[in-house]
Write a protein that holds these residues in place. Structure first.
Motif, short mmCIF file in Angstrom:
data_model
loop_
_atom_site.label_atom_id
_atom_site.label_comp_id
_atom_site.label_asym_id
_atom_site.label_seq_id
_atom_site.Cartn_x
_atom_site.Cartn_y
_atom_site.Cartn_z
N TRP A 93 -24.20 3.75 -23.77
CA TRP A 93 -25.15 4.98 -23.77
C TRP A 93 -24.39 6.00 -23.14
N VAL A 94 -23.93 6.05 -22.12
CA VAL A 94 -23.07 7.19 -21.11
C VAL A 94 -21.73 7.27 -22.19
N ALA A 95 -20.95 6.41 -22.26
CA ALA A 95 -19.92 6.29 -23.24
C ALA A 95 -19.87 7.09 -24.41
N ALA A 96 -21.05 7.09 -25.03
CA ALA A 96 -21.17 7.79 -26.35
C ALA A 96 -21.44 9.51 -25.91
N ARG A 97 -21.54 10.02 -24.93
CA ARG A 97 -21.65 11.45 -24.35
C ARG A 97 -20.54 11.93 -23.51
N THR A 98 -20.69 13.18 -23.63
CA THR A 98 -19.69 13.70 -22.63
C THR A 98 -20.34 13.87 -21.22
N VAL A 99 -19.58 14.14 -20.38
CA VAL A 99 -19.92 14.31 -19.00
C VAL A 99 -21.01 15.30 -18.81
N ALA A 100 -20.92 16.49 -19.53
CA ALA A 100 -21.87 17.59 -19.49
C ALA A 100 -22.93 17.35 -19.95
N GLU A 101 -22.95 16.44 -21.18
CA GLU A 101 -24.15 16.15 -21.98
C GLU A 101 -25.17 15.02 -21.04
N VAL A 102 -24.47 14.15 -20.17
CA VAL A 102 -25.08 13.44 -19.59
C VAL A 102 -25.75 14.00 -18.25
N ALA A 116 -26.52 17.15 -17.91
CA ALA A 116 -27.68 17.95 -18.33
C ALA A 116 -29.22 17.18 -18.67
N LEU A 117 -28.84 15.90 -19.02
CA LEU A 117 -30.02 15.22 -19.15
C LEU A 117 -30.48 14.64 -17.80
N MET A 118 -29.54 14.48 -16.79
CA MET A 118 -30.19 13.96 -15.68
C MET A 118 -30.82 15.02 -14.93
N ASP A 119 -30.11 16.08 -14.87
CA ASP A 119 -30.87 17.24 -14.13
C ASP A 119 -32.35 17.68 -14.84
N ILE A 156 -34.47 15.51 -15.71
CA ILE A 156 -35.62 14.40 -15.24
C ILE A 156 -35.21 14.45 -13.62
N ASP A 157 -34.34 15.19 -13.09
CA ASP A 157 -34.21 14.95 -11.57
C ASP A 157 -33.89 13.65 -11.00
N VAL A 158 -32.78 13.17 -11.69
CA VAL A 158 -31.83 12.04 -11.29
C VAL A 158 -30.63 12.41 -10.73
N PRO A 159 -30.51 12.06 -9.71
CA PRO A 159 -29.21 12.63 -9.05
C PRO A 159 -27.83 11.87 -10.06
N ALA A 160 -26.82 12.80 -10.12
CA ALA A 160 -25.49 12.57 -10.76
C ALA A 160 -24.51 13.46 -10.80
N ALA A 161 -23.40 13.20 -10.88
CA ALA A 161 -22.44 14.27 -10.64
C ALA A 161 -21.20 13.87 -11.27
N LYS A 162 -20.41 14.67 -11.68
CA LYS A 162 -19.08 14.19 -12.27
C LYS A 162 -17.93 13.89 -11.45
N VAL A 163 -17.32 13.00 -11.44
CA VAL A 163 -16.11 12.52 -10.51
C VAL A 163 -15.23 13.61 -10.66
N GLN A 164 -15.02 14.63 -9.71
CA GLN A 164 -13.93 15.53 -9.74
C GLN A 164 -12.85 15.47 -9.25
#
Length: 424
Positions: A308-317, A319-322, A324-332
């Motif tokens: 599910w994650v692999a089918a989307r860009t980091v930004a898309e995932v 945005a979806l997490m934000d 629903i207030d689930v903590p997520a972050a790009k590996v920068q």
């Protein structure tokens, strides 16, 4: 923002205290840098010639400074003393007599031979807070052994817990042992200074890299001891089997982390996955509604989340997490960290103006006080830059200082360059 312009400006917490930083490389210099940011007068003492070995550590700028040294020694005054000359020893003893704190990170016993051990300095200056940092500490069967942060990281059990199953653990790539021990030393020094207010006496603080990293285990030690020795941490790669769902995932254009291990967050996360193309019933499956249930079904959950994650860009995932207030972050990457608006807003990459190198951008310290600003604007010293100033404050005459400089007792790169150039 400077201290003077800070709202309701107060003196920096350690203003008026003198610290002798007789350390090298990382853990000790980091302690000195923190104390300087907190307002102490920190005098960095280096050996003649090459000085602190950290001057030659990445990123090397020239034969006097490196980025490593600039970062760890900002805010300090610099002296370079030849302890083999009696005048050099006299200088150091007077300097230590005037000090509140002494920092060193040599192998136990090394400074005793120079007359700079705790017993000798404390006999002259009972109020001295003396902080030693070493790999194993000053007691125990390994006290005599040399070591660096890498040794403590391997010995502590931390390194064994990371990486991919079946492969050698990776190098951590940050000096966890040195930095974690360093900030513990800062806390211990401040506690000893506070205790000195009522006792009137300083004391010896014995910090060990190995000790500090063992103390860092928040679950591994107690899992082993409370289970009767049956539960040992294992390498798990990219997630935590005891905390599903919590780990690193690969998206179409990069990597990110997800933290949906809390029951309420999981329910929101699972419902979103199902609504956006995930398995039917994923969000309503009550097996996954408790931590124990999720951990037991970890592989089944990962099999649904990873694609599910692999089918989307980091930004898309994200945005979806934000949403629903689930903590997520790009590996920068580091370049992304430096330009992160949050880091900019917090001033965590600071700027200094250096007379040779121009504008320096270096990591700031995370101290934030409501009444004063701890940003350090004074750049790291050249080798022996403040010899004469410090000597004068200790009571040496101009003639004595000139003689010590001429004889190399007080060493500086500038003096060496001048003598090579000859008279003009």
């Amino acid at each position: 923002m400077s201290q003077s312009s800070h709202p309701s400006a107060q003196p920096l917490p350690l203003a008026g205290l003198r610290v002798i930083d007789y350390s090298h490389f990382l853990a000790g210099p980091y302690v000195g840098r923190c104390l300087a940011a907190l307002g102490a007068e920190v005098i960095k003492v280096e050996r003649p010639g090459s000085g602190d070995a950290g001057r030659q550590h990445a990123h090397v700028l020239d034969d006097q400074q490196s980025g490593y040294f600039l970062q760890l020694n900002m805010g300090k005054q610099g002296v370079s003393v030849n302890m083999r000359d009696p005048r050099g020893k006299d200088f150091m003893q007077k300097l230590c007599d005037s000090a509140d704190v002494f920092i060193e990170n040599y192998r136990p016993g090394a400074l005793d031979r120079l007359g700079l051990g705790y017993a000798e300095l404390a006999a002259r200056n009972p109020r001295l807070v003396y902080c030693s940092i070493s790999a194993y500490g000053h007691t125990g069967p390994d006290a005599h052994r040399a070591g660096f942060g890498l040794i403590a990281e391997a010995k502590s059990g931390i390194m064994q817990m990371i990486g991919t199953p079946g492969e050698a653990p990776p190098l951590l790539r940050i000096s966890l042992g040195d930095m974690y021990t360093g900030i513990h030393a800062v806390a211990a020094i401040n506690a000893a200074l506070l205790g000195r207010v009522t006792s009137g006496k300083g004391q010896h603080i014995d910090m060990a890299l190995y000790d500090c990293l063992v103390s860092m285990h928040e679950y591994a030690v107690q899992c082993y001891t409370l289970s009767g020795g049956t539960v040992l941490p294992e390498q798990t790669g990219h997630d935590m089997p005891t905390s599903t769902l919590y780990g690193v995932f690969r998206a179409a254009d990069g990597d990110l982390v997800l933290a949906a291990q809390v029951d309420d967050a999981w329910k929101r996360f699972a419902a979103l996955i199902e609504q956006h193309g995930g398995p039917a019933g994923f969000g309503s499956d009550t097996r996954f509604h408790t931590s124990g249930g999720r951990n037991a079904a970890r592989e089944e959950i990962l099999a649904a989340v990873k694609p599910w994650v692999a089918a989307r860009t980091v930004a898309e995932v994200l945005a979806l997490m934000d949403a629903i207030d689930v903590p997520a972050a790009k590996v920068q990457r580091i370049d992304e960290v430096i330009n992160d608006p949050q880091i900019r807003a917090r001033g965590m990459v600071m700027e200094q103006e250096h007379p040779r190198y121009g504008t320096l951008r270096l990591p700031n310290l995370p101290f934030r006080f409501s009444g004063c600003d701890t940003t350090v604007h004074q750049v790291a010293p050249d080798l022996g830059q403040h010899n004469a100033d410090v000597a004068a404050r200790l009571g040496f005459s101009a003639d004595e200082i000139a003689a010590m400089q001429a004889d190399g007792v007080l060493f500086s790169k500038q003096a060496l360059t001048s003598s090579r150039q000859g008279p003009t």
